[in-house]
Write a protein that holds these residues in place. Sequence first.
Motif, PDB file in Angstrom:
ATOM      1  N   ASN A  81       2.806   1.980   2.633  1.00 53.56           N
ATOM      2  CA  ASN A  81       3.209   2.385   4.067  1.00 53.56           C
ATOM      3  C   ASN A  81       4.483   1.984   4.381  1.00 53.56           C
ATOM      4  O   ASN A  81       4.487   0.864   4.182  1.00 53.56           O
ATOM      5  N   THR A 121       0.777  -1.214  -0.032  1.00 61.70           N
ATOM      6  CA  THR A 121      -0.006  -0.103   0.140  1.00 61.70           C
ATOM      7  C   THR A 121       0.884   1.292  -0.091  1.00 61.70           C
ATOM      8  O   THR A 121       0.278   2.579  -0.258  1.00 61.70           O
ATOM      9  N   PRO A 178       4.116   3.995  19.701  1.00 64.67           N
ATOM     10  CA  PRO A 178       2.610   4.333  19.894  1.00 64.67           C
ATOM     11  C   PRO A 178       1.851   3.405  18.708  1.00 64.67           C
ATOM     12  O   PRO A 178       2.914   2.957  17.884  1.00 64.67           O
ATOM     13  N   SER A 179       0.648   3.172  18.557  1.00 61.47           N
ATOM     14  CA  SER A 179       0.228   2.714  17.950  1.00 61.47           C
ATOM     15  C   SER A 179       0.503   2.852  16.420  1.00 61.47           C
ATOM     16  O   SER A 179       0.730   4.224  15.798  1.00 61.47           O
ATOM     17  N   GLY A 180       0.572   2.156  15.495  1.00 58.02           N
ATOM     18  CA  GLY A 180       1.151   2.195  14.057  1.00 58.02           C
ATOM     19  C   GLY A 180       2.743   2.677  14.046  1.00 58.02           C
ATOM     20  O   GLY A 180       3.023   2.820  13.039  1.00 58.02           O
ATOM     21  N   SER A 181       3.313   2.498  15.042  1.00 57.32           N
ATOM     22  CA  SER A 181       4.893   2.500  15.055  1.00 57.32           C
ATOM     23  C   SER A 181       5.502   1.242  14.393  1.00 57.32           C
ATOM     24  O   SER A 181       6.937   1.514  14.285  1.00 57.32           O
ATOM     25  N   GLY A 182       4.979   0.357  14.152  1.00 55.54           N
ATOM     26  CA  GLY A 182       5.589  -0.980  13.650  1.00 55.54           C
ATOM     27  C   GLY A 182       5.852  -2.191  14.550  1.00 55.54           C
ATOM     28  O   GLY A 182       6.724  -3.132  14.083  1.00 55.54           O
ATOM     29  N   LYS A 183       5.338  -2.080  15.679  1.00 52.92           N
ATOM     30  CA  LYS A 183       5.576  -3.407  16.575  1.00 52.92           C
ATOM     31  C   LYS A 183       5.135  -4.429  16.171  1.00 52.92           C
ATOM     32  O   LYS A 183       5.597  -5.594  16.002  1.00 52.92           O
ATOM     33  N   THR A 184       3.931  -4.795  15.474  1.00 50.97           N
ATOM     34  CA  THR A 184       3.295  -6.028  15.054  1.00 50.97           C
ATOM     35  C   THR A 184       4.092  -6.241  13.879  1.00 50.97           C
ATOM     36  O   THR A 184       4.382  -7.541  13.654  1.00 50.97           O
ATOM     37  N   GLN A 231      -1.646 -10.114  19.127  1.00 52.84           N
ATOM     38  CA  GLN A 231      -2.265  -9.119  19.866  1.00 52.84           C
ATOM     39  C   GLN A 231      -3.804  -9.510  20.097  1.00 52.84           C
ATOM     40  O   GLN A 231      -4.309  -9.145  20.959  1.00 52.84           O
ATOM     41  N   ALA A 241       6.449   0.569   7.248  1.00 51.53           N
ATOM     42  CA  ALA A 241       6.008   0.199   8.508  1.00 51.53           C
ATOM     43  C   ALA A 241       7.411   0.215   9.565  1.00 51.53           C
ATOM     44  O   ALA A 241       7.304   0.522  10.571  1.00 51.53           O
ATOM     45  N   ARG A 299       5.587  -9.812  13.120  1.00 53.70           N
ATOM     46  CA  ARG A 299       5.528 -10.629  11.796  1.00 53.70           C
ATOM     47  C   ARG A 299       6.656 -10.935  11.002  1.00 53.70           C
ATOM     48  O   ARG A 299       6.743 -11.986  10.535  1.00 53.70           O
TER      49      ARG A 299
END
Length: 243
Positions: free
Chosen positions: A15, A13, A36-42, A86, A17, A46
């Motif tokens: 992005n 897309t 913060p949310s969206g910072s790339g942790k997940t 998560q 990450a 992965r």
Amino acid sequence: MIKLENVTKAYPTGNTALADVSFNIERGEFVFLIGPSGSGKTTLFRLLIRDTVPTTGSIRIGDWDLVTLPHKKVHNLRKNIGMVFQDLKLLRDRTIYENIMFPLEVGNMDTKEAKERVDMIIDRVGIADHVNKFPIQLSGGELQRAAIARALAFNPEILLADEPTGNLDSTTSWEIMKLLQDINAGGTTIIMATHSADIVNSLKKRTLVLEKGTLTRDDARESSKHDDSVGLEKDNIVEETKE
Ligand SMILES: Nc1ncnc2c1ncn2[C@@H]1O[C@H](COP(=O)(O)OP(=O)(O)O)[C@@H](O)[C@H]1O
Ligand SMILES: [Mg+2]
């Protein structure tokens, strides 16, 4: 043991990450991953379970090169890296016992050995009273324990926990932290993503901070644990049985 070099992950897309992330984690460490949310942790998790591959850069775990790892070897890697998702990803139509047993069944483990393993894990994570219930019948903390139990099925060397206290009250969060620290004390390397400043500040562990995909802090306070005597080497990993 875990070595990322200049890892960038851009999703189709557009992005980005993760951008140029590098770090090493040694065997036996307990590392917080915050941001913060969206910072790339997940996304980072992965990548570590080879659910996706980096756009550029290299990821090594023990002897495994995750960029070139052939698809048919991925399940061998995952036996050595337990992941607590998560969103837990427990199967709703199976009991907790069956959920924990599931990866062992898929991995074709001998039934007797699998049962012994599951019983041991159930004991270890403290959910003996709930194993015959379905996920919908458990509290948040119990569900988290069940997901941790399933992640431990193959006695992995590494455990990744993605915001395991995210939906829990403070008392229950600390019980989960105690469990994770016990698992770490048993030798398992742990990376835990969290938003909780309270937990991070109290526990004084090494902390990696992600901001918009960039690693802005690597506070390697307790990063010196190292032991080469038992390695996550290809030889130590059971080869897949032929289908
Ligand atoms: N499958 C995906 N496709 C496209 N963009 C994604 C995907 N997963 C995550 N992202 C984007 O990548 C960035 C990092 O997301 P994520 O790794 O989920 O962060 P965190 O776990 O820290 O909240 C965000 O901008 C998110 O929108
Ligand atoms: Mg996330």
